[in-house]
Design a protein around this motif. Sequence first.
Motif, PDB file in Angstrom:
ATOM      1  N   THR A 240      -2.874   3.215  62.526  1.00 58.52           N
ATOM      2  CA  THR A 240      -2.828   4.759  61.882  1.00 58.52           C
ATOM      3  C   THR A 240      -2.276   5.398  63.416  1.00 58.52           C
ATOM      4  O   THR A 240      -2.408   7.312  62.197  1.00 58.52           O
ATOM      5  CB  THR A 240      -4.293   4.586  61.157  1.00 58.52           C
ATOM      6  OG1 THR A 240      -5.238   4.383  62.683  1.00 58.52           O
ATOM      7  CG2 THR A 240      -4.787   3.062  60.405  1.00 58.52           C
ATOM      8  N   ALA A 241      -2.375   5.719  64.246  1.00 57.37           N
ATOM      9  CA  ALA A 241      -1.859   6.487  65.111  1.00 57.37           C
ATOM     10  C   ALA A 241      -0.941   7.263  65.172  1.00 57.37           C
ATOM     11  O   ALA A 241      -0.083   7.947  65.791  1.00 57.37           O
ATOM     12  CB  ALA A 241      -2.452   7.052  66.048  1.00 57.37           C
ATOM     13  N   HIS A 309      -8.832   8.654  65.689  1.00 55.09           N
ATOM     14  CA  HIS A 309      -7.750   7.142  65.711  1.00 55.09           C
ATOM     15  C   HIS A 309      -9.059   5.984  66.177  1.00 55.09           C
ATOM     16  O   HIS A 309      -9.611   6.454  67.880  1.00 55.09           O
ATOM     17  CB  HIS A 309      -6.727   6.952  65.461  1.00 55.09           C
ATOM     18  CG  HIS A 309      -6.397   8.013  64.410  1.00 55.09           C
ATOM     19  ND1 HIS A 309      -5.657   7.598  63.517  1.00 55.09           N
ATOM     20  CD2 HIS A 309      -5.335   9.612  65.199  1.00 55.09           C
ATOM     21  CE1 HIS A 309      -5.283   8.477  62.547  1.00 55.09           C
ATOM     22  NE2 HIS A 309      -5.273   9.453  63.171  1.00 55.09           N
TER      23      HIS A 309
END
Length: 470
Positions: A240-241, A309
């Motif tokens: 997700t980062a 994150h």
Amino acid sequence: MTVKTAEDRLHDVAIIGGGVVGCAMFRACVLAGARTVLLEKGGDLLEGASKANSAILHTGFDATPDTLEVTCMQRGYALYRDICENMNLSVMKTGAMVAAWSADDIACFPAIMDKAARNGVPVKQLDAQQARLREPALSKDVRGAVLVEEEHLIDPWSAPLAYARQAVENGGTHLCRARVESGVREGNVWRLDVAGKPAVRARVVINCAGNHGDLVEAIARPSPFTITPRKGQFVVFDKTASDLFRTIILPVPTALTKGVVVTRTVFGNVLVGPTAEPQTEREFPTVEHDALEKLREAAFRIIPALRDHDVTTAYAGLRPATQFSDYQIEALPTDGWITVGGIRSTGLTGALGIAEHVVGLYRAHFADPSPLANVVVPSMPNLVEERPRPWMQPERGPIVCHCERVTEHEIEAALTDRVLPAGTLGGLRRRTRCMMGRCQGFYCTRRVMELAQSHLPGLVSPTGKGRSDV
């Protein structure tokens, strides 16, 4: 009629060590026309220092000018770019920025840019606004940056596996679980005593033993260098980062280390590290909570949005540092030996250049074979996110590892490969990415074990029976 085995055949070259440099050396020697055997003490290739690195293809902009290291790095960079397309190896252009966070950092920029110019690498100085325009997620505390446009990311395992595969497909021999315990020069031939196997005979030995390089060197002579493994710990943030930034973010380096890097990976994660910790242990790098917390905090200072994150995993690697800053590469003509030591963190980039340099030493001092004609060029399975992967195909079959989207067919193919099958669970992970995702194998381990059990010696079965020394 007695059929000679790979172990008792006379080889032109025996390479000790199946890391990235050993694999590149294997390829180069075979393609040069030398009958070559690669000896790796682990159950698979890349089991030592090469299994843990930052996967950056470096331009050499910050290397010490006029050294063997920068020469081999830049040649390796060019050779990789030449072969990667035909071998289906990844190369992802991201560029890199050496970021300044203080006036002292800014004061180092002229020296960094001068070194880059001496190494023939174009760079550009950015002010704080320009740096944040390129990477808006950077902390507002950034004072400026040196931009290096030609830095790239690659798959750190498929590349050396491709080198070894090409060597085998063109007639080379590789032996795993082949720890060299001693050796003796008999006339013009080395006899290497290998644990649990017949002796291996070769006219020339190339020492690519990484963190054990000085110990292996003692077979031929008192080692002129001492390996003090330098541990590097890393943290890996969740996928997700990966949309937060694109450019590799580097610190102003010190005499000891290039410092903490924040970078994406070709697998879609964000990597932060490494630390630089000298130690005596050569085999098992540990991870420590305090060091990992410091890495996280460093990452948050550089890209504050990383606080939102999760960290997926952490790992550590050992780099074969010596008391010297440059590579330790030397031919011993009267001893039938070539030393390749102290390769440290730039080995992934430098490997092909190192191999080419060593083949030149081999030709100059030992033999000048005819290069192979009609060379077989393998095409590697794709593991990177920016290209289509098997799970996207209509006839993909079952997915085993849902975090990394690894199919059952990919796992079976890696285990049954006729040329270079996975020899350990770690080797299977490096060939497929299974068990390397968000859950770290929590959901897929049982199925992976079921598929691997009959192929990997000593693997613990899903029922708990068997050994775990793989």
